[in-house]
Design an enzyme around this catalytic site. Structure first.
Site, short mmCIF file in Angstrom:
data_model
loop_
_atom_site.label_atom_id
_atom_site.label_comp_id
_atom_site.label_asym_id
_atom_site.label_seq_id
_atom_site.Cartn_x
_atom_site.Cartn_y
_atom_site.Cartn_z
N LYS A 109 0.82 -1.20 0.00
CA LYS A 109 0.00 0.00 0.00
C LYS A 109 0.87 1.26 0.00
O LYS A 109 0.66 2.17 -0.80
CB LYS A 109 -0.91 -0.03 1.24
CG LYS A 109 -1.91 1.09 1.26
CD LYS A 109 -2.84 0.98 2.47
CE LYS A 109 -3.65 -0.30 2.43
NZ LYS A 109 -4.89 -0.25 3.19
N ARG A 114 -3.24 2.90 8.76
CA ARG A 114 -3.58 1.62 8.13
C ARG A 114 -2.35 0.74 8.03
O ARG A 114 -1.25 1.22 7.79
CB ARG A 114 -4.09 1.84 6.71
CG ARG A 114 -5.45 2.45 6.61
CD ARG A 114 -5.94 2.36 5.16
NE ARG A 114 -7.35 2.61 5.06
CZ ARG A 114 -7.88 3.79 4.76
NH1 ARG A 114 -7.09 4.83 4.53
NH2 ARG A 114 -9.18 3.93 4.68
N GLY A 165 -8.33 -7.03 4.49
CA GLY A 165 -9.20 -7.10 5.67
C GLY A 165 -8.59 -7.82 6.85
O GLY A 165 -9.25 -8.09 7.84
N MET A 167 -5.94 -6.88 8.75
CA MET A 167 -5.44 -6.10 9.89
C MET A 167 -6.27 -4.85 10.11
O MET A 167 -7.11 -4.48 9.30
CB MET A 167 -3.98 -5.80 9.70
CG MET A 167 -3.16 -7.02 10.06
SD MET A 167 -1.44 -6.67 10.14
CE MET A 167 -1.12 -6.40 8.45
N ARG A 194 -3.61 -1.30 -6.23
CA ARG A 194 -2.80 -2.52 -6.16
C ARG A 194 -3.24 -3.44 -7.28
O ARG A 194 -4.32 -3.24 -7.86
CB ARG A 194 -2.99 -3.21 -4.80
CG ARG A 194 -4.41 -3.63 -4.56
CD ARG A 194 -4.59 -4.21 -3.18
NE ARG A 194 -6.01 -4.37 -2.91
CZ ARG A 194 -6.53 -4.60 -1.73
NH1 ARG A 194 -5.75 -4.67 -0.67
NH2 ARG A 194 -7.82 -4.76 -1.56
N HIS A 226 -16.30 -8.46 1.69
CA HIS A 226 -15.30 -9.39 2.18
C HIS A 226 -15.48 -10.77 1.56
O HIS A 226 -14.54 -11.37 1.05
CB HIS A 226 -15.40 -9.46 3.71
CG HIS A 226 -14.43 -10.41 4.33
ND1 HIS A 226 -14.75 -11.72 4.62
CD2 HIS A 226 -13.14 -10.25 4.66
CE1 HIS A 226 -13.70 -12.30 5.14
NE2 HIS A 226 -12.69 -11.45 5.17
N ARG A 241 -0.44 -47.42 -13.18
CA ARG A 241 -0.35 -48.37 -12.05
C ARG A 241 -1.26 -49.54 -12.38
O ARG A 241 -2.48 -49.38 -12.43
CB ARG A 241 -0.78 -47.71 -10.76
CG ARG A 241 0.11 -46.58 -10.27
CD ARG A 241 -0.49 -45.98 -8.99
NE ARG A 241 0.45 -45.11 -8.28
CZ ARG A 241 0.41 -43.78 -8.31
NH1 ARG A 241 -0.49 -43.16 -9.05
NH2 ARG A 241 1.27 -43.07 -7.61
N ARG A 247 3.72 -49.87 -15.42
CA ARG A 247 4.51 -50.39 -14.31
C ARG A 247 4.00 -51.75 -13.87
O ARG A 247 2.78 -51.97 -13.78
CB ARG A 247 4.43 -49.41 -13.13
CG ARG A 247 5.28 -49.83 -11.96
CD ARG A 247 5.23 -48.80 -10.85
NE ARG A 247 3.98 -48.86 -10.11
CZ ARG A 247 3.67 -48.01 -9.14
NH1 ARG A 247 4.50 -47.04 -8.82
NH2 ARG A 247 2.54 -48.13 -8.49
N SER A 299 12.20 -43.35 -13.87
CA SER A 299 11.11 -42.49 -13.45
C SER A 299 11.20 -42.35 -11.92
O SER A 299 11.19 -43.37 -11.21
CB SER A 299 9.77 -43.10 -13.86
OG SER A 299 8.74 -42.26 -13.41
N GLY A 328 10.12 -41.97 -8.40
CA GLY A 328 8.92 -42.14 -7.57
C GLY A 328 9.14 -41.35 -6.29
O GLY A 328 9.58 -41.87 -5.27
N THR A 329 8.84 -40.07 -6.38
CA THR A 329 9.21 -39.20 -5.24
C THR A 329 8.30 -39.39 -4.03
O THR A 329 8.61 -38.89 -2.96
CB THR A 329 9.20 -37.73 -5.70
OG1 THR A 329 8.02 -37.50 -6.46
CG2 THR A 329 10.43 -37.42 -6.53
N CYS A 354 7.24 -39.28 -11.50
CA CYS A 354 5.82 -39.64 -11.51
C CYS A 354 5.21 -39.62 -10.12
O CYS A 354 4.08 -40.02 -9.93
CB CYS A 354 5.61 -40.98 -12.19
SG CYS A 354 6.36 -42.35 -11.30
N TYR A 389 10.74 -35.03 -18.35
CA TYR A 389 9.31 -34.75 -18.23
C TYR A 389 8.85 -34.90 -16.78
O TYR A 389 9.57 -35.47 -15.94
CB TYR A 389 8.48 -35.70 -19.12
CG TYR A 389 8.53 -37.15 -18.67
CD1 TYR A 389 7.65 -37.63 -17.70
CD2 TYR A 389 9.48 -38.03 -19.19
CE1 TYR A 389 7.72 -38.94 -17.27
CE2 TYR A 389 9.54 -39.34 -18.77
CZ TYR A 389 8.65 -39.79 -17.80
OH TYR A 389 8.71 -41.09 -17.36
C1 PEP Z 1 6.02 -43.01 -5.98
O1 PEP Z 1 6.40 -43.72 -5.06
O2 PEP Z 1 6.35 -41.82 -6.09
C2 PEP Z 1 5.11 -43.54 -7.01
C3 PEP Z 1 4.75 -42.81 -8.04
O3 PEP Z 1 4.61 -44.77 -6.82
P1 PEP Z 1 3.42 -45.12 -5.83
O4 PEP Z 1 2.80 -43.85 -5.38
O5 PEP Z 1 2.49 -45.97 -6.61
O6 PEP Z 1 4.12 -45.86 -4.75
MG MG Z 2 6.23 -45.85 -5.27
#
Ligand code: PEP
Ligand code: MG
Length: 876
Positions: free
Chosen positions: A23, A93, A102, A104, A337, A455, A561, A617, A764, A766-767, A831, A851
């Site tokens: 502001k 203000r 809104g 504060m 703003r 609001h 899957r 998979r 790939s 698999g996080t 993935c 990717y």
């Molecule tokens: C993963 O582990 O990130 C994955 C994609 O496999 P899943 O979720 O099926 O274990």
């Molecule tokens: Mg997995």
């Protein structure tokens, strides 16, 4: 030289948002470009941090800088604080670097004292107005600075109105108002054991402290948590000389957007109220008039305002949200703003601004918040079902989307119902910042009062939540928990449906349908595709998911899957037969029944995907997931399969695991039950050969092995898959090419990626599992402590939603590097859930993945996030 804690507006600029708050910086900028802005000063965000560092106290240095700048403000305005003939009055203000609408507290008319009120009466020639302002100020000051409950003041006011038989505040006479001021000062004295301060400088310092303290009030903290705003940045305080919108019929106040914040249409959109103060518009207490009506009331001011709106939009090259006040026929700008808008409006405005030559395609792509696209990917009402529905009321289309749910009348009730898994609609007369959690957990919001900038409307648009506001034919009784429309009374738990794009309210529930990408959305997505480097695939197991993802722009499947295919009603019997088999021959018999079904699944997927790549998979979850555990179900299964209950129980017992996530799943299953992997490999290869020839395309199947931790696991399975595939090719006389790759989802796989790469054609990441195993947080149990960890600051974000770049991310980087040492051109994607999270996508872009793969509905989000990642990291 000492540090500068206080800036006059004319000393700042738009580039100083983090120091002066949004502001303050924009007020400075408006002054710099010559717009009419009442002068003032900004106490910096650094002063707020310093205030907390000093144990919630203003340092002497800050105090003396405020006082010095106040003198300059007095000189500039020709008015004096506390003066008996021409007093300076200011508004105080808050204004953080990130807008928190809104959230504060604000104080108006600061500077009024027993003497100054007379000065104001003299100066304006309106004693009633002066005392009305004074009593408002005492109440606001008491409430905001000293937390005196508002109702104490309200009761005193009501008391005087009742005694005089008045219905409206406007009937109060000057004498009444003077009496109210005395009553209010007594309330102040009783509550605080001190007199109401008669020195404006003292009032000001107390107010500045109160604004700094309000940075840490509960609703501000909730808001910051909701929008991931750091708690450490603090707020600035803006002290601005007052202008009055409530000085009669040539005064007024309003808010406006340079384009429609709901649709993006290029037409100034706003509301105003004559003879009112700013808070009356924002709080939604009186329903205001639309901005075009200003042209009828004060045509010259209207023309000037439209001109200024254009100047501001051209100057900032973005849609602006503007507050203004007209004081006795003179227009003043109080704020500008960048305007909060729905995703639909953001897209239309961005695309049209490119067409108008105001911004570049690159800027347009950067303007859209990827997560906001979710709003457009929400279902809309099914057209056929909608034909049979009749609206019971129509309100303002405050925030688009379609919502169906059970009605609740308080934020708390709505939150508890949502926690029970109910879809809820929050119904309120009007909302206030205390309702924020209820608004967040509901599917939609309905209010009976307030305008497009109330609001409810502003916050709902920010959240991308469907909202119908100002639906005045609905009578909301928050005590009885009912809403009444004509003869119809609905009570808590009844269903209604809201259309936030038309403002229609319907009784009962209405079916919803999936959305599509077209028009401005499609155009912006095409531009995004021109910039991005990352490919975008989808996680899809069914033809329905795959088709939806293609419509959203997916370029392939990153993860199919196959387990879901085992669960299907029609085949679970064969799957169970396979699991309870005593020996390999029996198991192979059962698998023979499953093979044609699996093959058919893959054929359908390949037909939909055409030449696009698809990673399939091998089975991942442990086998006991396919067998029932309830006594009743076990008996039923034993009858169906002609296997004694005791034998079934023994099998179930033998499959039971203490820690299934770390148990007999993934490639471990394929190694101990190779016939399952063989069946799946055969189904994939046969499907690919058949569809390739039927559709005359070259499918290159990607077969993926899950949960590999040692290169030997992949080595064994690779051989098994090749053996099967080659056999099938020979049988079918085919020269099909295929790839065998692996999930990288175990820390050991990351650190030995150079070994594993020797047996993999692709990776790939698999996080999900990689996060689970790196942190040692069970995916199934982490919910119990993650929010507590966030609250105490151990975690900034849930690592299952956004990748932990310094820990889990480092393992990904290491794995990419080691893998590419062995196979520089190997394609690598991700993935896990993180494939659809914008912050994670930027990280994967920088890591050099080919990717990301995410659920179908996140594909557009990923396309845009990938484009922004490429633009942000252009020089690297
Ligand atoms: C993963 O582990 O990130 C994955 C994609 O496999 P899943 O979720 O099926 O274990
Ligand atoms: Mg997995």
């Amino acid at each position: 030289m000492s540090k500068k804690w206080v800036y006059l507006f004319k000393e700042g600029s738009a580039s100083q948002k983090s120091l002066l708050g949004g502001k303050g910086a924009n007020l400075s900028e408006m002054i710099n470009i010559g717009l009419p802005v009442p002068p003032g000063l900004t106490v910096t965000t650094e002063a707020c941090t310093e205030f907390y560092r000093q144990g919630k106290k203003l340092s002497d240095e800050i105090i003396s800088q405020i006082e010095e700048n106040l003198k300059l403000l007095e000189e500039r305005t020709g008015k004096k604080f506390g003066d008996e003939s021409n007093p300076l009055l200011v508004s105080v203000r808050s204004g953080a670097a990130v807008s928190m609408p809104g959230m504060m507290d604000t104080i108006l008319n600061l500077g009024l004292t027993d003497i100054a009120v007379e000065g104001m009466a003299k100066k304006t020639g309106n004693t009633r107005f002066a005392y009305d302002s004074y009593r408002r100020f005492i109440q606001m000051f008491g409430d905001v600075v000293l937390s005196i409950p508002k109702y104490k003041f309200d009761h005193a006011l009501e008391d005087i109105k009742e005694k005089n038989n008045y219905k409206f505040d406007t009937e109060l006479t000057t004498e009444d108002l003077k009496a109210i001021v005395q009553r209010f000062k007594k309330i102040y004295r009783d509550e605080t054991k001190t007199e109401f301060p008669q020195e404006p400088e003292k009032q000001l310092l107390m107010a500045v402290e109160a604004v700094f303290r309000s940075w840490n009030n509960a609703r501000a903290i909730t808001y910051r948590n909701l929008y991931d705003i750091p708690h450490s940045i603090g707020t600035a305080v803006n002290v601005q000389s007052m202008v009055f919108g409530n000085m009669g019929d040539t005064s007024g106040t309003g808010v406006a957007f340079t384009r429609n914040p709901s649709t993006g249409e290029k037409k100034v959109f706003g509301e105003f109220l004559m003879n009112a103060q700013g808070e009356d518009v924002v709080a939604g207490i009186r329903t205001p008039l639309t901005i075009d009506k200003l042209n009828e009331v004060m045509p010259e001011i209207y023309t000037q305002f439209i001109e200024i709106a254009n100047i501001l939009e051209q100057h900032y090259r973005d849609m602006q949200d503007i507050e203004f006040t007209i004081e006795q026929g003179k227009l003043y700008m109080l704020q500008t703003r960048s305007g909060k808008r729905t995703a639909e409006a953001a897209l239309r405005a961005a695309v049209e601004m490119v067409e108008e030559g105001l911004i570049s395609k690159e800027e347009a792509v950067m303007r859209i918040e990827p997560k906001s696209l979710d709003q457009l990917l929400h279902p809309r009402f099914d057209a056929d079902d909608l034909k049979n529905a009749t609206p019971i009321a129509v309100g303002l289309p405050a925030s688009p989307g379609a919502a169906t749910g059970k009605i609740y009348f308080t934020a708390e009730d709505s939150v508890s119902a949502s926690l029970r898994g109910e879809a809820t609609i929050l119904v309120r007369k009007e909302t206030s910042p205390e309702d924020i959690e209820g608004m967040n957990t509901s599917k939609g919001i309905l209010t009976s009062r307030g305008g497009m900038t109330s609001h409810a409307a502003v916050v709902a648009r920010g959240m991308g939540k469907c909202c119908v506001a100002g639906c005045e034919t609905v009578y909301v009784d928050e005590i009885k928990k009912t809403m009444v429309v004509g003869d119809l009374t609905l009570t808590e738990g009844d269903y209604i449906s809201l259309d936030g794009s038309t403002g229609n309210v319907y009784q009962g529930s209405i079916k919803t349908v999936a959305p599509a990408i077209s028009g401005n959305f499609g155009k912006l997505m095409e531009w995004a595709d021109e910039f991005r480097k990352l490919g975008i695939r989808t996680n899809a197991d069914t033809p329905k998911d795959a088709s939806a993802a293609i419509k959203f722009g997916a370029e392939g499947i990153g993860l199919c899957r196959t387990e879901h295919m085992f669960f299907e009603e029609s085949r679970i019997f064969s799957v169970r037969k396979m699991i309870i088999s005593d020996n390999v021959t029996q198991r192979e018999e059962a698998l023979k029944e499953i093979l044609p079904m699996q093959k058919n699944d893959f054929k359908q997927l390949y037909k939909i995907m055409g030449p696009r790549p698809a990673t399939i998979r091998l089975l991942d979850p442990p086998l006991h997931e396919f067998i029932p555990h309830d006594e009743e179900d076990i008996i039923e299964l034993s009858n169906e399969m002609h296997v004694p209950v005791s034998k079934l129980k023994d099998i179930i017992h033998s499959l039971q695991e203490f820690n299934p996530m770390l148990g007999h799943r993934g490639c471990r299953l394929a190694i101990t039950y190779p016939e399952i992997a063989r069946m799946q490999a055969r189904a994939i290869i046969e499907a690919a050969i058949e569809v390739s020839s039927e559709e005359n395309i070259d499918i290159v199947p990607e077969i993926m092995v899950p949960l590999v931790g040692k290169k030997e696991e992949l080595e064994v399975l690779r051989e098994l898959i090749i053996e099967t595939a080659e056999k099938v090719k020979e049988e079918k006389n085919s020269d099909l090419k295929y790839q065998i790759g692996t999930m990288i989802e175990i820390p050991r796989a990351c650190v030995t990626s150079d070994e594993i790469a020797q047996y993999a054609d692709f990776y790939s990441f698999g996080t999900n599992d990689l996060t689970q195993m790196t942190f040692g947080y069970s995916r199934d149990d982490a919910g119990k402590f993650i929010s507590a960890y966030k609250e105490v600051g151990i975690l900034e974000v849930d690592p299952f939603q956004s990748i932990d770049q310094v820990g889990v991310g480092k393992l990904v980087e290491m794995s990419v590097k080691l893998g590419k040492q062995v196979k520089p051109n190997m394609h690598m994607g991700v993935c896990g859930e993180h494939g659809g999270d914008p912050a994670s996508i930027e990280f994967f872009h920088k890591t050099g993945l080919s990717y990301v793969s995410c659920s179908p509905y996140r594909v557009p989000v990923a396309r845009l996030a990938a484009a922004q990642a490429a633009i942000n990291n252009k020089d690297q």
